[in-house]
Design an enzyme around this catalytic site. Structure first.
Site, PDB file in Angstrom:
ATOM      1  CB  CYS A 132      -6.471  -0.443   5.152  1.00 43.65           C
ATOM      2  SG  CYS A 132      -4.762  -1.060   5.149  1.00 43.65           S
ATOM      3  CD  GLU A 145      -1.977   4.250   3.206  1.00 44.19           C
ATOM      4  OE1 GLU A 145      -3.148   4.506   3.539  1.00 44.19           O
ATOM      5  OE2 GLU A 145      -1.678   3.432   2.312  1.00 44.19           O
ATOM      6  CB  CYS A 155      -2.010   1.646   6.191  1.00 47.28           C
ATOM      7  SG  CYS A 155      -1.613   0.821   4.622  1.00 47.28           S
ATOM      8  CG  HIS A 205      -1.947  -1.029   1.243  1.00 52.37           C
ATOM      9  ND1 HIS A 205      -3.052  -0.949   2.053  1.00 52.37           N
ATOM     10  CD2 HIS A 205      -2.079  -2.182   0.545  1.00 52.37           C
ATOM     11  CE1 HIS A 205      -3.826  -2.007   1.854  1.00 52.37           C
ATOM     12  NE2 HIS A 205      -3.253  -2.777   0.944  1.00 52.37           N
TER      13      HIS A 205
END
Length: 169
Positions: A103, A75, A106, A73
């Site tokens: 999410c 992040e 993260c 992801h």
């Protein structure tokens, strides 16, 4: 601990709005560039930028499909890059600017990295982990809670995601 919260509480600051928070716009511009680059690769268009003392030290977009890595992801990739730049596992004093609410995975990484402030665009009712769903920072097991500024350029972030998914359906 959030700015005004007790340990384990989620502190939302600034409220939800596209109200021209100009000092954050340049960093969100960079996050949107990363999101658009992700979309160009067929990735979900999410971009993240980490700053320290007002300077960008890392930027990334989603790369889960490109890297065949479900943890890639924006992040997570930005956190890894920032830690590499600083040569340490903690990002104390750093800010994370991301186009979509993180999410749960993260959010956990944000807490572990000790990021000071989280600025994000669109909320994620389906998979969010800050205001939605798991609300990671609200758990007493969460050892660090950043200051949270939701809704930064929310309309633009939402439109980017909607446009991307409209072409996929």
């Amino acid at each position: 601990m959030g700015l005004h919260g007790a340990p384990g509480t989620c502190t939302l600051r600034g409220g939800r709005a596209d109200r021209g928070m100009t000092r954050f716009n340049s960093h969100m511009d960079a996050a949107f560039v990363e999101a658009q680059a992700a979309a160009a690769l067929g990735e979900v268009p999410v971009g993240a930028v980490i700053t320290l003392n007002g300077q960008v030290i890392a930027a990334a977009g989603n790369r889960t499909r490109t890297l065949n890595d479900p943890t890639a992801h924006a992040e997570i990739l930005a956190i890894r890059a920032a830690c590499d730049v600083l040569g340490q596992e903690r990002l104390t004093g750093a800010d994370l600017h991301v186009t979509l609410e993180p999410c749960p995975m993260c959010a956990g990484a944000i807490a572990a990295a000790r990021i000071a402030r989280l600025y994000y665009g669109a909320s994620d009712p389906k998979s969010g982990g800050v205001e939605q769903g798991a609300r990671i920072f609200a758990h007493p097991q969460c050892h660090h809670v950043p200051e949270i500024y939701p809704g930064i350029r929310e309309t633009q972030a939402t439109e980017l995601l909607r446009g991307f998914f409209a072409t996929r359906r």
